[in-house]
Design an enzyme around this catalytic site. Structure first.
Site, short mmCIF file in Angstrom:
data_model
loop_
_atom_site.label_atom_id
_atom_site.label_comp_id
_atom_site.label_asym_id
_atom_site.label_seq_id
_atom_site.Cartn_x
_atom_site.Cartn_y
_atom_site.Cartn_z
N TYR A 1 0.83 -1.20 0.00
CA TYR A 1 0.00 0.00 0.00
C TYR A 1 0.87 1.26 0.00
CZ TYR A 1 -4.06 -2.97 1.27
OH TYR A 1 -5.05 -3.91 1.30
N SER A 2 1.71 1.42 1.01
CA SER A 2 2.47 2.67 1.17
C SER A 2 3.44 2.90 0.02
CB SER A 2 3.28 2.63 2.47
OG SER A 2 2.43 2.54 3.58
N GLU B 174 -10.80 -7.63 9.51
CA GLU B 174 -9.80 -7.88 10.55
C GLU B 174 -10.27 -7.41 11.91
OE1 GLU B 174 -7.20 -9.56 9.69
OE2 GLU B 174 -6.06 -8.69 8.05
N SER C 165 -0.82 6.19 11.75
CA SER C 165 -0.09 6.83 12.85
C SER C 165 -1.05 7.29 13.94
CB SER C 165 0.68 8.04 12.33
OG SER C 165 -0.23 9.05 11.97
#
Lengths: 396, 366
Positions: free
Chosen positions: A133-134, A248, A377
């Protein structure tokens, strides 16, 4: 109101603990049960750990919550949670994204062909995935990702770069989000692909971290992907990425490692002595430990809220953000305080003569840094709590 | 694992919330601060008539015998409204003390009235602990006489009886002292949160030997009798924090500076997100302590943690709220100052942070 697990759940857990007790008798147990590896202890990153997962699969513990049609056992999601809580408490690899977000996305949106190819392998613990993803320019603003995917006949061709792909150096398949429509609004031009990790157009290079964790950057150089390996619908990828929390909602939010860390701090303070007395006798230390005990119990409550919400079939978005925010900060506080208590000797690393507890806390203080950064974050979690939990008119 | 309330608990919460909303509005909170007794008779009567006062008193003595979790829900509502009454002193601590230390005849005499809210029973146990360590109040069980001075006695001016802690010849004792006995003098003590706190002097107050009991319960947050108090005070702080958070969120959304709501600034929204996170965890910490107590599981450690955490959070949130409100937060006309001052009251009463931390760490390292 009931804060306890049911007898049936506790019985299941007991059976699983017995299974793990057997596992702990093996000669390779020290590689499999390794809580000192901190976040890395979750990974299925070596042959011993792969074999461990295969044994879990053979014992029927993989895919508990999947539908029977796909080889699952149709047990409530709480059973997935109980497994991962126990595994992570013992520092063993957890049942991860294959059974979780990837498998469940394939079940919900994938073609029959993808289901036939991947689901049996996931259930047998034959394959490991890396999550792409990142990117260098897409961190907290993930939807701005720029890895290009262009159609070329029946295939797609991927060019660009991914960042922070933790499992890239040992995984078999890459679950990767790429931009398939550069003109659409940023959330509406993303698609998800499955790429074999050994594709010659992929270059994996190591990124070292101060926590001794290896992560990777991955370069895509004309990586051709057959059209069949686009997951679900073209340009619907962002939806799939966001649905991952739904899939999840049980398994990701364990509290065991935090409880273990606090208990290890208590043990440290009982064992370590200074000036003839155990550190645990110091009233200043005792007061601080009382605070950390309160915070650990508070974190447990926040985690129970995630589970309780998930049991009801809801997606615990705000609850999960609160738990992640609070527990990751607390984990860092405990590691930091353990070092404070050890004093200058605490600086010594594992292997150095005289390193207290073989440098475990020195490592922990470095390794827990990533917890408040990765997976959204703390600042992103606060934005979620502020906007969706409190209804504050926040900006971004 | 099920963190929902039962239908009955939802009803109880709704009932108490309606009582608080109709009888204890912010004007009442402010008005009482300037009165001598600081006692709202109408609200108290409603609590008695509605059966709320009976909550934790055992059914053999006119009570309802409900759970600690029910108590927590009631105090969460009291906290939300900043509703003050002798409930904690009379229906929780005195009821708990009397049930444990009192003779059967004393229980039969007093508990039913306390359960109806008709008798206000106030424990008087605090003294000036900055100058002496042993209680200076003397209880003479032979002559049946009490001498001494108690401080920070809540609602003393409307008390019907006092439960006075003091030193007897054979150790600590509790004395049941009717408030109209000759020799009692009561003086209001001006204080930080404008709470009804009084100094009560006992000069040769004669009560008779039958009203004196050996102190198997000491007045501190480690004792059995204080268990309900810790849970109630924790829940009250949670309720107050809940309300304060909501009004601060409203203010941050409405107040505009630099052309936009100040909620837009993460320097404003992030501290509130932090407090909201802690609040939700601590709310369930208090519930869990109550649930454990109701289920006869180890609860003391949990109750001590809940009280410490809840009071600390309320104080921190009040600090954040005052800061976000700016000048209005400092002004007596703004609501945040009401919470700010009460937060300190919560922190210091019924177990200070240092006291609770010492007990919590004793448990951890035991």
């Amino acid at each position: 109101m009931n804060f306890a697990f049911s007898d049936e759940e506790m019985g299941f857990l007991k059976d699983f603990q017995d299974h793990l007790a057997q596992e702990r008798q093996r000669s390779d147990a020290a590689v499999i049960f390794a809580p000192h590896r901190e976040t890395d202890s979750w990974l299925v990153d070596g042959p011993e750990r792969r074999a461990f997962m295969k044994r879990l699969a053979q014992a029927g513990y993989i895919g508990m919550s999947w539908a029977r049609d796909y080889g699952g056992r149709e047990r409530p999601g709480i059973y997935d949670y109980l497994l991962n809580e126990e595994l992570s408490s013992q520092g063993a690899p957890i049942i991860g994204k294959g059974v979780g977000c990837i498998g469940k996305t394939i079940i919900a949106h994938g073609s029959d062909r993808l289901k036939r190819e991947f689901l049996p392998q996931i259930l047998a613990a034959d394959i490991e995935f890396a999550l792409g993803y990142s990117e260098p320019g897409a961190g907290s603003d993930l939807a701005s990702l720029r890895l290009r995917a262009e159609r070329k006949g029946e295939n797609w061709v991927l060019n660009g770069q991914k960042m922070w792909t933790t499992s890239a150096h040992f995984a078999d398949w890459y679950w990767v989000a790429a931009r398939t429509d550069a003109e659409a609004p940023k959330h509406k031009g993303i698609s998800v692909f499955l790429v074999p990790m050994d594709h010659p157009g992929l270059t994996v290079t190591e990124v070292k971290t101060m926590g001794d964790h290896r992560t990777n950057q991955v370069f895509f150089d004309n990586v051709d992907v057959p059209g069949d390996y686009l997951v679900g619908e073209e340009n619907a990828g962002w939806r799939y990425v966001c649905e991952a929390l739904d899939y999840e909602r049980f398994a990701l939010y364990t509290v065991g490692p935090l409880l273990l860390k606090f208990q290890s701090l208590v043990e440290l303070l009982k064992l370590a002595r200074r000036g003839g007395a155990p550190l645990a006798a110091d009233p200043v230390i005792r007061a601080r430990v009382a605070e950390l005990a309160c915070e650990t119990e508070t974190a447990t409550m926040l985690q129970r809220r995630v589970i309780a919400r998930a049991i009801k079939g809801d997606v615990p978005t705000v609850e999960a953000a609160m738990y992640k925010l609070y527990s990751t900060r607390l984990g860092r506080s405990i590691a930091n305080y353990a070092l404070d208590c050890l004093g200058p000797l605490g600086l010594l690393r594992s292997g150095a003569p005289h390193a207290p507890f073989d440098g475990r806390w020195e490592m922990s203080d470095r390794a827990t840094v990533v917890d408040t950064i990765g997976g959204g974050s703390s600042e992103i979690q606060k934005n979620i709590v502020a906007r969706r939990g409190l209804g504050l008119l926040v900006g971004a | 694992m099920d963190l929902d309330l039962t239908e009955e608990q939802e009803m109880l919460r709704g009932t108490v919330r309606r009582m608080c909303e109709s009888l204890f509005d912010p004007q009442t909170v402010r008005r009482l601060e300037h009165e001598d007794d600081k006692f709202d008779r109408a609200f108290w009567d409603e609590l008695g008539a509605g059966g709320i006062c009976a909550l934790r008193i055992d059914p053999d003595h006119g009570g309802a015998g409900m759970g600690a979790l029910d108590l927590a829900l009631v105090f969460e509502e009291f906290g939300r409204a900043l509703a003050s009454s002798p409930f904690l002193s009379s229906c929780v601590l005195s009821a708990s003390l009397l049930s444990r230390i009192g003779s059967e005849s004393a229980k039969r005499e007093w508990l039913p009235g306390m359960a109806r809210g008709e008798v206000v029973a106030i424990p008087a146990w605090q003294e000036n602990d900055l100058i002496g360590d042993a209680p200076a109040t003397a209880i003479d069980p032979v002559r049946g006489v009490v001498n001494g001075e108690k401080l920070l006695v809540p609602f003393a001016s409307v008390a019907d009886i006092f439960l006075v802690h003091g030193a007897g010849p054979d150790g600590d004792a509790w004395a049941l002292v009717p408030a109209d006995a000759p020799g009692i003098s009561i003086v209001a003590q001006s204080n930080h949160a404008s709470q009804p706190l009084f100094a009560v002097r006992f000069d040769d107050v004669r009560i008779g030997a039958a009203a004196i009991f050996a102190a198997t319960e000491v007045p501190d947050p480690g004792s059995e009798a204080f268990g309900d108090v810790l849970i109630a005070v924790a829940a009250e702080a949670v309720g107050a924090a809940d309300r304060l958070l909501a009004l601060t969120v409203d203010y941050a959304n409405q107040r505009k500076q630099f052309g936009r709501p100040i909620a837009n600034f993460q320097a404003v929204s992030h501290p509130l997100a932090d407090c909201a996170t802690e609040l939700e965890g601590i709310r369930y910490l208090a519930y869990q302590a109550a649930w454990a107590k109701d289920g006869n599981m180890p609860w003391r450690h949990l109750a001590q943690m809940a009280k410490l955490q809840a009071a600390t959070l309320l104080r921190r949130l009040a600090t954040v709220s005052v800061q976000i409100h700016g000048g209005i937060g400092y002004s007596i006309d703004g609501d945040p100052q009401l919470f700010y001052r009460r937060a300190k009251h919560h922190e210091l009463m019924y177990g200070t942070a240092d006291d609770l931390k010492a007990r919590i760490s004793d448990h951890i390292f035991a």
